[in-house]
Scaffold this active site. Structure first.
Site, PDB file in Angstrom:
ATOM      1  N   HIS A  31      45.034 -19.358  42.742  1.00 24.77           N
ATOM      2  CA  HIS A  31      43.608 -19.693  42.799  1.00 24.77           C
ATOM      3  C   HIS A  31      43.312 -21.115  42.362  1.00 24.77           C
ATOM      4  O   HIS A  31      44.210 -21.865  41.968  1.00 24.77           O
ATOM      5  CB  HIS A  31      42.788 -18.687  41.978  1.00 24.77           C
ATOM      6  CG  HIS A  31      43.167 -18.612  40.532  1.00 24.77           C
ATOM      7  ND1 HIS A  31      42.933 -19.637  39.649  1.00 24.77           N
ATOM      8  CD2 HIS A  31      43.766 -17.625  39.813  1.00 24.77           C
ATOM      9  CE1 HIS A  31      43.353 -19.281  38.445  1.00 24.77           C
ATOM     10  NE2 HIS A  31      43.875 -18.064  38.515  1.00 24.77           N
ATOM     11  N   ASP A  90      38.180 -11.189  31.485  1.00 20.85           N
ATOM     12  CA  ASP A  90      37.363 -12.252  32.079  1.00 20.85           C
ATOM     13  C   ASP A  90      35.926 -11.739  32.039  1.00 20.85           C
ATOM     14  O   ASP A  90      35.559 -10.845  32.810  1.00 20.85           O
ATOM     15  CB  ASP A  90      37.831 -12.508  33.517  1.00 20.85           C
ATOM     16  CG  ASP A  90      37.131 -13.702  34.151  1.00 20.85           C
ATOM     17  OD1 ASP A  90      36.106 -14.162  33.615  1.00 20.85           O
ATOM     18  OD2 ASP A  90      37.611 -14.168  35.211  1.00 20.85           O
ATOM     19  N   HIS A 136      40.799  -9.841  41.110  1.00 23.91           N
ATOM     20  CA  HIS A 136      39.437  -9.328  40.935  1.00 23.91           C
ATOM     21  C   HIS A 136      39.445  -7.853  40.524  1.00 23.91           C
ATOM     22  O   HIS A 136      38.709  -7.037  41.068  1.00 23.91           O
ATOM     23  CB  HIS A 136      38.601  -9.538  42.200  1.00 23.91           C
ATOM     24  CG  HIS A 136      38.199 -10.966  42.387  1.00 23.91           C
ATOM     25  ND1 HIS A 136      37.664 -11.447  43.556  1.00 23.91           N
ATOM     26  CD2 HIS A 136      38.252 -12.007  41.549  1.00 23.91           C
ATOM     27  CE1 HIS A 136      37.415 -12.739  43.418  1.00 23.91           C
ATOM     28  NE2 HIS A 136      37.770 -13.110  42.202  1.00 23.91           N
ATOM     29  N   ARG A 165      45.552 -15.657  32.167  1.00 21.49           N
ATOM     30  CA  ARG A 165      44.593 -16.713  32.546  1.00 21.49           C
ATOM     31  C   ARG A 165      43.832 -17.094  31.280  1.00 21.49           C
ATOM     32  O   ARG A 165      43.538 -16.237  30.438  1.00 21.49           O
ATOM     33  CB  ARG A 165      43.625 -16.223  33.633  1.00 21.49           C
ATOM     34  CG  ARG A 165      42.587 -17.272  34.021  1.00 21.49           C
ATOM     35  CD  ARG A 165      41.851 -16.969  35.331  1.00 21.49           C
ATOM     36  NE  ARG A 165      40.984 -15.804  35.273  1.00 21.49           N
ATOM     37  CZ  ARG A 165      41.239 -14.647  35.850  1.00 21.49           C
ATOM     38  NH1 ARG A 165      42.358 -14.461  36.530  1.00 21.49           N
ATOM     39  NH2 ARG A 165      40.395 -13.632  35.749  1.00 21.49           N
ATOM     40  N   ASP A 190      16.290   6.019  46.463  1.00 21.37           N
ATOM     41  CA  ASP A 190      15.113   5.274  46.019  1.00 21.37           C
ATOM     42  C   ASP A 190      15.300   4.644  44.645  1.00 21.37           C
ATOM     43  O   ASP A 190      14.336   4.351  43.953  1.00 21.37           O
ATOM     44  CB  ASP A 190      13.867   6.178  46.042  1.00 21.37           C
ATOM     45  CG  ASP A 190      14.058   7.412  45.192  1.00 21.37           C
ATOM     46  OD1 ASP A 190      15.184   7.621  44.679  1.00 21.37           O
ATOM     47  OD2 ASP A 190      13.098   8.179  45.025  1.00 21.37           O
ATOM     48  N   HIS A 209      35.629 -24.092  38.887  1.00 18.54           N
ATOM     49  CA  HIS A 209      34.469 -24.175  39.782  1.00 18.54           C
ATOM     50  C   HIS A 209      33.255 -24.596  38.976  1.00 18.54           C
ATOM     51  O   HIS A 209      33.226 -24.457  37.745  1.00 18.54           O
ATOM     52  CB  HIS A 209      34.231 -22.812  40.445  1.00 18.54           C
ATOM     53  CG  HIS A 209      34.198 -21.674  39.457  1.00 18.54           C
ATOM     54  ND1 HIS A 209      33.072 -21.361  38.733  1.00 18.54           N
ATOM     55  CD2 HIS A 209      35.159 -20.807  39.028  1.00 18.54           C
ATOM     56  CE1 HIS A 209      33.341 -20.344  37.928  1.00 18.54           C
ATOM     57  NE2 HIS A 209      34.600 -19.988  38.072  1.00 18.54           N
ATOM     58  N   GLU A 232      40.478 -22.970  34.481  1.00 17.65           N
ATOM     59  CA  GLU A 232      41.047 -21.636  34.331  1.00 17.65           C
ATOM     60  C   GLU A 232      42.406 -21.450  35.007  1.00 17.65           C
ATOM     61  O   GLU A 232      42.534 -20.652  35.939  1.00 17.65           O
ATOM     62  CB  GLU A 232      40.053 -20.597  34.852  1.00 17.65           C
ATOM     63  CG  GLU A 232      39.495 -20.872  36.256  1.00 17.65           C
ATOM     64  CD  GLU A 232      38.516 -19.789  36.707  1.00 17.65           C
ATOM     65  OE1 GLU A 232      38.891 -18.621  36.681  1.00 17.65           O
ATOM     66  OE2 GLU A 232      37.385 -20.141  37.084  1.00 17.65           O
ATOM     67  N   TYR A 245      50.554 -15.287  37.304  1.00 18.73           N
ATOM     68  CA  TYR A 245      50.465 -13.856  37.597  1.00 18.73           C
ATOM     69  C   TYR A 245      51.822 -13.373  38.100  1.00 18.73           C
ATOM     70  O   TYR A 245      52.284 -13.820  39.156  1.00 18.73           O
ATOM     71  CB  TYR A 245      49.367 -13.607  38.641  1.00 18.73           C
ATOM     72  CG  TYR A 245      48.063 -14.256  38.214  1.00 18.73           C
ATOM     73  CD1 TYR A 245      47.172 -13.605  37.375  1.00 18.73           C
ATOM     74  CD2 TYR A 245      47.768 -15.573  38.599  1.00 18.73           C
ATOM     75  CE1 TYR A 245      46.008 -14.226  36.940  1.00 18.73           C
ATOM     76  CE2 TYR A 245      46.599 -16.204  38.158  1.00 18.73           C
ATOM     77  CZ  TYR A 245      45.731 -15.518  37.335  1.00 18.73           C
ATOM     78  OH  TYR A 245      44.588 -16.147  36.895  1.00 18.73           O
ATOM     79  N   ASP A 299      31.378 -18.050  31.654  1.00 17.72           N
ATOM     80  CA  ASP A 299      32.518 -17.500  32.405  1.00 17.72           C
ATOM     81  C   ASP A 299      33.812 -17.771  31.628  1.00 17.72           C
ATOM     82  O   ASP A 299      34.393 -18.839  31.745  1.00 17.72           O
ATOM     83  CB  ASP A 299      32.556 -18.164  33.797  1.00 17.72           C
ATOM     84  CG  ASP A 299      33.670 -17.617  34.680  1.00 17.72           C
ATOM     85  OD1 ASP A 299      34.297 -16.622  34.288  1.00 17.72           O
ATOM     86  OD2 ASP A 299      33.896 -18.195  35.757  1.00 17.72           O
ATOM     87  N   GLU A 349      40.410 -19.394  30.344  1.00 23.03           N
ATOM     88  CA  GLU A 349      39.284 -20.055  31.029  1.00 23.03           C
ATOM     89  C   GLU A 349      38.232 -20.524  30.027  1.00 23.03           C
ATOM     90  O   GLU A 349      37.768 -19.743  29.194  1.00 23.03           O
ATOM     91  CB  GLU A 349      38.649 -19.067  32.016  1.00 23.03           C
ATOM     92  CG  GLU A 349      37.411 -19.590  32.730  1.00 23.03           C
ATOM     93  CD  GLU A 349      36.897 -18.641  33.797  1.00 23.03           C
ATOM     94  OE1 GLU A 349      37.096 -17.415  33.659  1.00 23.03           O
ATOM     95  OE2 GLU A 349      36.301 -19.127  34.776  1.00 23.03           O
ATOM     96  N   HIS A 362      29.587 -18.889  40.110  1.00 20.12           N
ATOM     97  CA  HIS A 362      30.188 -19.872  41.015  1.00 20.12           C
ATOM     98  C   HIS A 362      29.000 -20.652  41.567  1.00 20.12           C
ATOM     99  O   HIS A 362      28.460 -20.319  42.616  1.00 20.12           O
ATOM    100  CB  HIS A 362      30.974 -19.194  42.147  1.00 20.12           C
ATOM    101  CG  HIS A 362      32.152 -18.409  41.639  1.00 20.12           C
ATOM    102  ND1 HIS A 362      32.802 -17.467  42.382  1.00 20.12           N
ATOM    103  CD2 HIS A 362      32.810 -18.445  40.446  1.00 20.12           C
ATOM    104  CE1 HIS A 362      33.794 -16.948  41.659  1.00 20.12           C
ATOM    105  NE2 HIS A 362      33.811 -17.523  40.485  1.00 20.12           N
TER     106      HIS A 362
HETATM  107  N1  GLY Z   1      34.890 -14.720  36.587  1.00 18.43           N
HETATM  108  C1  GLY Z   1      35.051 -15.274  37.850  1.00 18.43           C
HETATM  109  C2  GLY Z   1      35.832 -16.498  37.831  1.00 18.43           C
HETATM  110  O1  GLY Z   1      36.528 -16.762  36.867  1.00 18.43           O
HETATM  111  O2  GLY Z   1      35.774 -17.305  38.709  1.00 18.43           O
HETATM  112 MN    MN Z   2      35.682 -18.774  36.682  1.00 19.43          MN
HETATM  113 MN    MN Z   3      36.123 -15.995  34.958  1.00 17.95          MN
END
Ligand code: GLY
Ligand code: MN
Ligand code: MN
Length: 429
Positions: free
Chosen positions: A338, A248, A231, A395, A37, A342, A373, A377, A259, A397, A349
């Site tokens: 990737h 990130d 992820h 990365r 609950d 986005h 971004e 890797y 982001d 971003e 996203h």
């Molecule tokens: N943090 C998620 C992405 O970079 O798309």
């Molecule tokens: Mn992102």
């Molecule tokens: Mn990100």
């Protein structure tokens, strides 16, 4: 802050896009059970919020468009002192009437009946086809015999969300201001902390302390080889001297996301190899950002980022062979799997269309906000990679606003040059 007038204007714009003699409904998201609950903190459905600015659950919105005239009704949970004792005060019908610029406000218990009462002669119903909600299911059951069609109302709202208003950009900037503080704090503290989760805690501390609603997505603190899990959210490993840490993380402020990824050395100083790889990613990121202006395709940014990274991978001995052939065989994807970025906004996203109704890619337009971004890797156990680079994932971003003349990097204040990161860490050690 988004004013009630802006929410009103959004509804007007939405209504214009509806077919005549149709209805549109949007419902609030349902509270989510964490276990038994206890619930997760409530977060309004993004499309519902976009059209209403209403933050409570058990709410709904109805557009009635008949003979080109539109009526909008907002349904809210009625005030109930017994319930409010446990879960807090509600806006209620009376106050909502004063605060929200709609034609009528009613108790949420009247939603389904009101929709049905207004359905005579109606040809279609718009709703968010992604949403699973008993109120929608009930309407479908009752309306099916007389309705001609169902249409995706979310698609209309999501296309509107593509271009951000000045007030929306201000909120994204506000989110980024808080996120900047958190990333800089992480750069300052990384040397002193021992576990990934300790860094995560610093982000949560700053986000909450600065009045952000929460993180916009689960924070990733990935040290060493963990950065090669895209992820990675466990954030439970020890931070080791000599390793890089990919962070990130971005907060959500008044429903708008940020982001940001930065990759920093645990002990404040890049090794030669880390610096080589880092400079490659940074250089690609800058080049791609510099390409951004109205009319450019996101797929061109993607292709160019892949070409540049593939070229660099050959130069560094990570890939062997002819760049064109490697690109054709998609060999670079193993180490850059990737997208280049986005849309972002109410969702990290952001649910905006990448293609138009004819399936053609939508080019960049002033007012869009996108992340850029790129990353490389290089898993520890990949014997094809030169040993010195194994176990590093990088990365970088940033969040970019497309402007009439080009772009504005909304997160340019978050440091990312090697010398700046090193100098910053040194000044704090
Ligand atoms: N943090 C998620 C992405 O970079 O798309
Ligand atoms: Mn992102
Ligand atoms: Mn990100």
């Amino acid at each position: 802050m988004i004013t009630q007038k802006e929410f009103y204007q959004r509804r007007q714009k939405f209504a214009k896009k509806m077919a005549d003699n149709s209805l549109a409904v949007f419902v609030s998201s349902k509270p989510k059970i964490r276990s038994n609950d206890t619930e997760y903190p409530y977060r309004q459905d993004s499309n519902f919020y976009y059209l209403t600015g209403f933050k409570e659950d058990n709410a709904a919105l109805l557009f009635i468009k008949r003979n080109k005239k539109v009526k909008v009704v907002l349904f809210v949970e009625k005030k109930d002192p017994k319930m409010e004792l446990w879960t807090g005060k509600r806006v209620g019908v009376k106050r909502a009437k004063k605060e929200f610029i709609v034609d009528a406000v009613q108790g949420s218990d009247t939603f389904c009946d009101t929709v049905l009462q207004n359905s005579d002669g109606i040809k279609c119903l718009y709703y968010d086809l992604k949403v699973e909600d008993t109120r929608i299911q009930e309407l479908q059951k009752q309306l099916s015999p007389k309705l001609l069609s169902y249409k995706d109302g979310a698609k209309i709202a999501e296309a509107m969300r593509l271009i951000k208003s000045p007030a929306e950009i201000k909120l994204i900037k506000k989110a980024l201001g808080i996120t900047k503080k958190a990333h800089h704090r992480a750069m300052k503290l990384a040397q002193k902390l021992s576990y990934e989760y300790e860094l995560q805690a610093e982000f949560e501390y700053i986000f909450t302390k600065k009045g952000a609603y929460s993180d916009a997505y689960t924070t990733i603190v990935a040290s060493g080889d963990n950065a090669n899990t895209l992820h990675y959210i466990n954030n439970d490993k020890p931070l080791k001297s000599g390793e890089m840490i990919l962070i990130d993380a971005g907060c959500e402020y008044e429903y708008y996301a940020s982001d940001i990824t930065r990759t920093i050395p645990k002990n404040g100083k890049f090794t030669k190899e880390q610096k080589e790889l880092y400079e490659v990613v940074l250089d690609v990121q800058k080049k791609i950002i510099n390409m951004m202006k109205p009319g450019v395709l996101r797929s061109d940014l993607q292709k160019e980022s892949e070409r540049l990274l593939c070229e660099a991978m050959v130069q560094l001995g990570i890939l062997k062979g002819d760049v064109k052939k490697l690109l054709k065989k998609q060999k670079h994807k193993k180490y850059y799997p990737h997208g280049i970025g986005h849309y972002m906004g109410l969702d990290v996203h952001d649910q905006n269309p990448y293609k138009d109704k004819k399936g053609k890619e939508i080019p960049l337009q002033a007012g869009m906000v996108l992340t850029i971004e790129p990353g490389i890797y290089l898993p520890k156990d990949d014997k094809k990679i030169p040993k010195k680079y194994r176990g590093i994932g990088i990365r970088i971003e940033d969040n970019i606003l497309v402007t009439k003349k080009g772009y504005k990097n909304l997160s340019s204040g978050i440091i990312k040059e090697v010398e700046d990161i090193e100098a910053y860490a040194l000044s704090c050690s």
